[in-house]
Design a protein around this motif. Structure first.
Motif, PDB file in Angstrom:
ATOM      1  N   GLY A   1      -3.380   1.261  11.089  1.00  0.00           N
ATOM      2  CA  GLY A   1      -3.915   1.324  12.445  1.00  0.00           C
ATOM      3  C   GLY A   1      -3.546   0.097  13.276  1.00  0.00           C
ATOM      4  N   SER A   2      -3.177  -0.986  12.603  1.00  0.00           N
ATOM      5  CA  SER A   2      -2.829  -2.225  13.320  1.00  0.00           C
ATOM      6  C   SER A   2      -1.329  -2.346  13.572  1.00  0.00           C
ATOM      7  CB  SER A   2      -3.296  -3.444  12.509  1.00  0.00           C
ATOM      8  OG  SER A   2      -4.692  -3.390  12.319  1.00  0.00           O
TER       9      SER A   2
ATOM     10  N   GLU B   1      -5.878   2.421   6.867  1.00  0.00           N
ATOM     11  CA  GLU B   1      -6.705   1.434   7.582  1.00  0.00           C
ATOM     12  C   GLU B   1      -5.842   0.316   8.180  1.00  0.00           C
ATOM     13  OE1 GLU B   1      -9.942   2.098   8.046  1.00  0.00           O
ATOM     14  OE2 GLU B   1     -10.327   0.270   9.174  1.00  0.00           O
TER      15      GLU B   1
ATOM     16  N   ASP C   1      -6.603   6.112   2.308  1.00  0.00           N
ATOM     17  CA  ASP C   1      -7.494   5.253   3.100  1.00  0.00           C
ATOM     18  C   ASP C   1      -7.006   3.805   3.093  1.00  0.00           C
ATOM     19  OD1 ASP C   1      -9.293   7.172   3.957  1.00  0.00           O
ATOM     20  OD2 ASP C   1     -10.598   6.955   2.215  1.00  0.00           O
ATOM     21  N   ALA C   2      -6.601   3.362   1.904  1.00  0.00           N
ATOM     22  CA  ALA C   2      -6.179   1.964   1.765  1.00  0.00           C
ATOM     23  C   ALA C   2      -4.958   1.672   2.638  1.00  0.00           C
ATOM     24  CB  ALA C   2      -5.868   1.662   0.301  1.00  0.00           C
TER      25      ALA C   2
ATOM     26  N   GLY D   1      -8.836  -0.106   0.275  1.00  0.00           N
ATOM     27  CA  GLY D   1      -7.751  -0.814  -0.397  1.00  0.00           C
ATOM     28  C   GLY D   1      -8.249  -1.734  -1.488  1.00  0.00           C
TER      29      GLY D   1
ATOM     30  N   ASN E   1      -8.272   7.708  -1.914  1.00  0.00           N
ATOM     31  CA  ASN E   1      -8.504   6.260  -1.820  1.00  0.00           C
ATOM     32  C   ASN E   1      -7.240   5.528  -1.381  1.00  0.00           C
ATOM     33  OD1 ASN E   1     -11.130   6.581  -2.664  1.00  0.00           O
ATOM     34  ND2 ASN E   1     -10.777   5.869  -4.751  1.00  0.00           N
TER      35      ASN E   1
ATOM     36  N   THR F   1       0.834  -0.646  15.564  1.00  0.00           N
ATOM     37  CA  THR F   1       1.326  -0.592  16.939  1.00  0.00           C
ATOM     38  C   THR F   1       1.183  -1.938  17.639  1.00  0.00           C
ATOM     39  OG1 THR F   1       0.670   1.729  16.998  1.00  0.00           O
ATOM     40  CG2 THR F   1       1.165   0.685  19.103  1.00  0.00           C
TER      41      THR F   1
ATOM     42  N   ARG G   1       0.836  -1.213   0.000  1.00  0.00           N
ATOM     43  CA  ARG G   1       0.000   0.000   0.000  1.00  0.00           C
ATOM     44  C   ARG G   1       0.872   1.265   0.000  1.00  0.00           C
ATOM     45  NH1 ARG G   1      -5.160  -1.924   2.345  1.00  0.00           N
ATOM     46  NH2 ARG G   1      -5.571  -3.720   1.001  1.00  0.00           N
TER      47      ARG G   1
ATOM     48  N   LEU H   1      -5.436  -1.887  19.241  1.00  0.00           N
ATOM     49  CA  LEU H   1      -5.934  -2.008  17.868  1.00  0.00           C
ATOM     50  C   LEU H   1      -7.199  -1.187  17.684  1.00  0.00           C
ATOM     51  CD1 LEU H   1      -5.648  -5.826  17.105  1.00  0.00           C
ATOM     52  CD2 LEU H   1      -4.455  -3.973  15.939  1.00  0.00           C
TER      53      LEU H   1
END
Lengths: 387, 414
Positions: A380-381, A377, A373-374, B195, A370, A383, A337, B109
């Protein structure tokens, strides 16, 4: 101060140049991994440009007239795998760095300013190198943190240097065209470390507040104040700043940049700060850059956009070995990404910079949005995957 | 770390739902059985012969979204449909969008459900998926499976389409009796899609303008008139087969669509303020029905057939340009639609007028016979067109229902 970054392996390698013919195992491990570097005022000569993965050493001799530094940089030219700095004229120092296979840059920085004199350096796959690289979790964390600290300090130094140039041009009063060219370039170094700068809650609003964010009675200072003065075309009934006002706001910005640089020197990071910083920079893009709000007068938002993405990517690349171990699927998704977003950004390059935000079509903005965002998202995982 | 979700109804209704259900996940927000005791079935099964949300008694609220697929990878598209299917099935059961839940997961999360539906019952949520004509270009190897009738709708007179509110590769129609539940569904499906697909446009509808079951009253549109009186209803099994469901021999190129339907969407803005200044008598002549009861101007009650030959004085009782006459099946070889539209108000425009109208949705067996000719007649001649501007338009093929273990539209990719 002489300071050598000792990396995870921490090996003190005696560095015989090109000890390729050794038969003993230790010598084999060293084979082709030891280099000499000659740094002069206008050249950076490395004794080779390829090595097998493992612990590499670079014995740097300063043959120039000014103090120099030597870096091994990631292929983005931003991430720092290791550095030695403050090598005085006629002295030498050795960089020992643990490098996995990949493309790198070797870089000398005579005078300790600017981008440095770079040359490509390739590290190839190597079986015995993989053994050397099988670092423990703590070692991976330490390397990521050390690398990020170097990166932030480097960007801060470049920010200070470029800000000095910028305020000089701006104060001169008859170099506004040059100031306008330098504005987004200098701010690139700010935007790359924006989340770190923002951690100093008092400095950030003095340096980077937008007019729309002012509270009643609050004085407006910093980059965007000067931005409006340099690009008054869209402003209604704008009163240009006087030479005295120019000098005041320029000196204020420079002083705050110096303070920031001082504070950054002693800053240490934790691994979750690194991951959160990467996510935070993408949020900056999503909230202010892809909407064209950040550079309201100059419309140079894509420079900031790229710089935020640079910073996010450097932080991610730093923790990537940890993510690859804990959540390989996430590592792959994020890598893809990041690449996809970069491809879209590259399509908007013009000359040394980018198209103005106002020249983008709605479809191009949607495409960039876009891609943000891709990336944001799954980011965010990040960490949870490194702590 | 697990915090059991307890529905508001569960709290009020007592122990049956809460007791004996193991695990926070299984508790859900409420259960179908529990809800049905109160006010009819409030949860509809996601899987079945046909997709839910077509003949399902029209719920009060809509969130409709069209998506552009942003990947060129067919496997990614399939994985999206798989993920969407799982999330949709969970949400229609009043469960979280993700496997973990809004507050049950790792504090580090982002939650896999956004949380605004915590404590809300299923609210009759249905999620209906469709495929737009553009999905069948060269990206996913689907070109030879495109049904002949699945084309971008033609330009109709009085169309003032906003490309940003038209068309799309995929669509999601989320209907529920609680607007928060419908929005929650689209929001979470959009998140899952990042995505792979991105929202192209979306539309909220706050009140149904059709009844799809004989058990429902006929609602009113923003002109103040009853709408959808002559709709195809869920109870009319033969009419559904004739006018709504794609038949086995309809299209040799698209056996995957048998048992599915076509969804025609039109965002129809009403010039509300101008309409409101029309005398009552004129309004009724434009529509061809009385405003109060909704009976045809030729006489009788709401459900009496209009008599188009009836004359009042020297003029037809139902004028030649009345809406009810021009769209009547008698004028179109008997073609009927299952309408499922919603009133919308998207705030006000720059001049202070309502940005409002009807988000028209019709399910038909074949748009070439059941929608396009009727729309053309209406656009050319209907007295109502003076007060309408069509600002969005889209056509989607809605695959049949999803069987156990399958994802929605699986036959298309087989």
């Amino acid at each position: 101060m002489k300071r050598i970054l000792i990396t995870a392996a921490g090996l003190l390698v005696a560095a015989p140049v090109l000890a390729a013919c050794g038969t003993e195992s230790t010598e084999q491990a060293e084979a082709g991994r030891a280099f000499t570097v000659e740094s002069t005022d206008d050249a950076c000569t490395v004794s080779g440009d390829e090595a097998p993965a493992g612990t590499l050493t670079f014995e740097v001799s300063n043959k120039g007239s000014d103090v120099t530094e030597f870096y091994l940089l990631g292929k983005d030219g931003l991430r720092i795998l290791g550095e030695v700095e403050n090598i005085g004229a006629d002295s030498s120092n050795t960089l020992t760095v643990n490098a996995p296979a990949g493309e790198y840059f070797a870089s000398c920085k005579p005078g300790m300013k600017g981008e440095g004199i770079r040359s490509a350096f390739t590290v190839t796959e190597s079986e015995e190198g993989e053994e050397q690289l099988s670092a423990s979790d703590q070692e991976m964390v330490d390397e990521a943190l050390a690398g990020y600290k170097l990166y932030v300090r480097d960007q801060s130094a470049q920010l200070l240097e470029k800000t000095q140039e910028f305020v000089d041009l701006y104060k001169a009063g008859d170099h506004d065209d040059a100031a306008r060219v330098l504005y987004p370039v200098a701010r690139t170094h700010w935007e790359r470390i924006e989340t770190v700068a923002e951690s100093f809650g008092d400095l950030d609003p003095k340096m980077d507040l937008r007019e729309a964010d002012l509270e009643p009675g609050q004085e407006w200072t910093g980059w965007h104040k000067i931005e409006k003065d340099l690009w008054p075309a869209d402003a209604v009934k704008y009163q240009a700043l006087t030479p005295e006002e120019r000098a005041f706001y320029a000196d204020d910005l420079l002083a705050n940049t110096e303070t920031l640089d001082e504070k950054i020197q002693d800053l240490d990071y934790t691994i979750d700060q690194l991951a959160n910083g990467s996510r935070g920079l993408l949020e900056e893009v999503a909230v202010g850059k892809v909407t064209g709000e950040e550079e309201f007068w100059s419309h140079t938002d894509l420079w900031d956009f790229q710089a935020n993405v640079d910073g996010a990517r450097v932080a991610f690349d730093g923790v990537k070995p940890i993510v690859e171990k804990n959540d390989p699927e996430l590592a792959e998704t994020l890598t893809t990404r990041f690449d996809e977003l970069q491809t879209l950004l590259d399509a908007q390059r013009e000359g040394d910079g980018f198209k103005l935000y106002t020249d983008l079509t709605p479809e191009e903005v949607k495409g960039l949005s876009n891609a943000v965002d891709a990336l944001a998202e799954p980011l965010g995982s990040l960490t949870a995957a490194v702590v | 770390m697990s915090t059991p979700r307890i529905s508001r109804r569960g709290l009020l209704g007592g122990g049956a739902a809460a007791a004996g259900v193991a695990g926070a996940f299984a508790v859900g927000r409420t259960t179908a059985a529990e809800a049905s005791e109160a006010s009819g079935p409030a949860a509809y099964a996601f899987r079945g012969e046909h997709q839910a949300g077509i003949v399902t008694p029209a719920q009060d609220r809509l969130h409709f979204a069209a998506f552009d697929v942003t990947t060129d990878d067919r496997d990614e598209l399939v994985s999206l449909l798989q993920d969407w299917t799982e999330a949709a099935e969970r949400m229609t059961r009043a469960e979280p969008a993700g496997e973990v839940g809004p507050v049950e997961g790792d504090p580090l999360l982002p939650p896999d459900d956004t949380g605004e539906a915590i404590g809300l019952p299923a609210s009759g949520l249905t999620i209906t998926f469709g495929f737009g004509p553009s999905l069948f270009d060269d990206r996913f190897g689907l070109a030879d499976r495109r049904p002949a009738a699945l084309r971008t709708l033609p330009h109709f007179p009085a169309d003032m389409l906003d490309p940003a509110k038209s068309n799309g590769d995929l669509c999601v129609q989320a209907c529920a009796d609680d607007p928060q539940v419908a929005v929650h569904a689209v929001r979470n499906l959009a998140r899952i899609a990042f995505g792979r697909a991105a929202v192209r446009w979306s539309q909220l509808g706050f009140g149904r303008t059709s009844s799809t079951s004989t058990t429902q009253d006929t609602p009113r549109n923003l002109f103040g008139f009853k709408d959808g009186t002559a709709n195809v209803k869920a109870e009319e099994t033969a009419a559904l087969a004739e006018h709504v469901w794609v038949g086995a021999d309809d299209d040799a190129a698209a056996p995957w669509l048998v048992g599915g339907s076509y969804l025609c969407a039109r965002r129809i803005n009403m010039t509300i303020e101008v309409w409101d200044r029309q005398p009552l008598g004129d309004q009724e002549l434009f529509v061809g029905r009385t405003k109060g009861e909704g009976g045809p101007l030729s006489g009788g009650g709401e459900f009496d057939e209009p008599d188009f030959d009836a004359v009042t004085g020297t003029s037809p009782s139902v004028p030649v340009d009345a809406h009810v006459r021009l769209v009547h099946p008698d004028l179109h070889d008997g073609a009927r639609m299952l309408r499922r539209g919603y009133n919308f108000v998207d705030g006000s425009d720059d001049r202070g007028g309502l940005n409002a109208g009807l988000f028209f949705i019709a399910y038909v067996r074949d748009p070439d016979t059941h929608f396009i000719p009727i729309q053309n007649t209406m656009a050319k001649s209907d007295a109502l067109m003076e007060y309408l501007k069509v600002t969005g338009s889209a056509l989607f093929a809605v695959p049949p229902g999803t069987a156990d273990g399958e994802h929605v539209g699986q036959a298309l990719f087989a």
